[in-house]
Design an enzyme around this catalytic site. Structure first.
Site, mmCIF file in Angstrom:
data_model
loop_
_atom_site.group_PDB
_atom_site.id
_atom_site.type_symbol
_atom_site.label_atom_id
_atom_site.label_comp_id
_atom_site.label_asym_id
_atom_site.label_seq_id
_atom_site.Cartn_x
_atom_site.Cartn_y
_atom_site.Cartn_z
ATOM 1 N N TYR A 207 0.818 -1.211 0.000
ATOM 2 C CA TYR A 207 0.000 0.000 0.000
ATOM 3 C C TYR A 207 0.857 1.268 0.000
ATOM 4 C CZ TYR A 207 -3.754 -3.169 1.546
ATOM 5 O OH TYR A 207 -4.657 -4.195 1.668
ATOM 6 N N HIS B 135 0.866 -11.608 1.471
ATOM 7 C CA HIS B 135 -0.194 -10.867 0.774
ATOM 8 C C HIS B 135 -0.882 -11.687 -0.320
ATOM 9 C CE1 HIS B 135 -1.444 -6.451 -0.192
ATOM 10 N NE2 HIS B 135 -2.464 -7.273 -0.245
#
Length: 284
Positions: A52, A110
């Site tokens: 992010y 992830h």
């Protein structure tokens, strides 16, 4: 907004708040204020990721929130491209440094594949290597819990025999995309599911059937969708930097009937508009 005080208990005894703040697409220079706003409203679960690009801001927000660190639950994710033990060890320490925190409450792999090969090649060895790095950090007390994201049953099976079983699997779950088999599989393994994009990245706001159900409860479509994922037994992680939306997203103290839950569960709504460019929304 009692949902903000409700928790699930992970298989290792760690408590995790049922409703969290997702921070995808919140710029690093805006993340600290978003976290401070959320914490002031009552949120105690903050989710970020190396990918992010806002760990620095999220960490600043946590440290300057005015709430003791041990009352906040902070999650981050190991970049999907890291499939090597040494690289993963370095990246875990890198996250702690970037966040400015002594420990993270939950860290996830992830994705089982790098984003540029999502649902593609064989990364079984690399995932086991990355998992060993998470286990190491867990046993060292740097992480209070460890898990995965976007893992299918075969990806989870690849970790069978590991010292630590994943505590969490964070996956795409929303009305219109309810992966019942995967949810059931995780339940049998005592792996708690976290639902990201519970509002279908915003695209479900235009669904007339969902809007009609929301109207019957006198709530908004986002509130209905968040409540739906909570009643599935998942952690719900709606993402927003808008304090008014944060407040509204926490006003979910109503109960969806069994019939309406079934209607939402069987709904097929996977048109993500422009977001289909992202691997997790591409239908793979």
């Amino acid at each position: 907004m009692s949902i903000l005080t409700e928790t699930y208990t992970l298989s290792n005894g760690v408590e995790i708040p049922k409703l969290g703040l997702g921070t995808w697409f919140i710029d690093d220079d805006k993340a600290a204020q978003a976290v401070r706003d959320a914490v002031e409203i009552g949120y105690r679960n903050i989710d970020t990721a190396q990918a992010y690009g806002n760990e620095r801001g999220v960490g600043e927000g946590v440290r300057t929130s005015g709430v003791p660190r041990d009352r906040l639950f902070v999650s981050t994710k190991l970049a999907a491209e890291i499939k090597d033990f040494d690289d993963a060890v370095a990246a875990i320490d890198g996250s702690l440094e970037t966040l400015g925190l002594d420990y993270v409450d939950l860290m996830l792999i992830h994705s089982p594949q790098p984003w540029n090969d999502f649902r593609g090649g064989d990364y079984a060895d690399g995932n086991r290597a990355a998992w060993r790095a998470l286990e190491k950090a867990y046993t060292e007390g740097k992480l209070r819990a460890v898990g995965v994201s976007n893992f299918l049953p075969a990806d989870l099976a690849n970790l069978d025999g590991a010292t630590v079983t994943p505590h969490v699997n964070q996956i795409l779950v929303h009305a219109g995309n309810t992966p019942d088999d995967l949810l059931d599989h995780c339940r049998t393994k005592e792996i708690l599911v976290e639902a990201y994009s519970p509002i279908a990245h915003g695209e479900i706001l235009d669904n007339e059937a969902v809007a009609a159900i929301a109207d019957r409860y006198g709530v908004s479509v986002p509130q209905l969708c968040i409540r739906y994922t909570l009643q599935l037994g998942t952690v719900s992680l709606p993402k927003t930097a808008n304090p008014e939306h944060m407040r509204a997203n926490a006003r979910v103290d109503f109960v969806i009937s069994d019939d309406d839950m079934d209607a939402l569960r069987t709904l097929r709504e996977r048109d993500y508009g422009d977001s289909s460019a992202f691997p997790v929304y591409s239908g793979r």
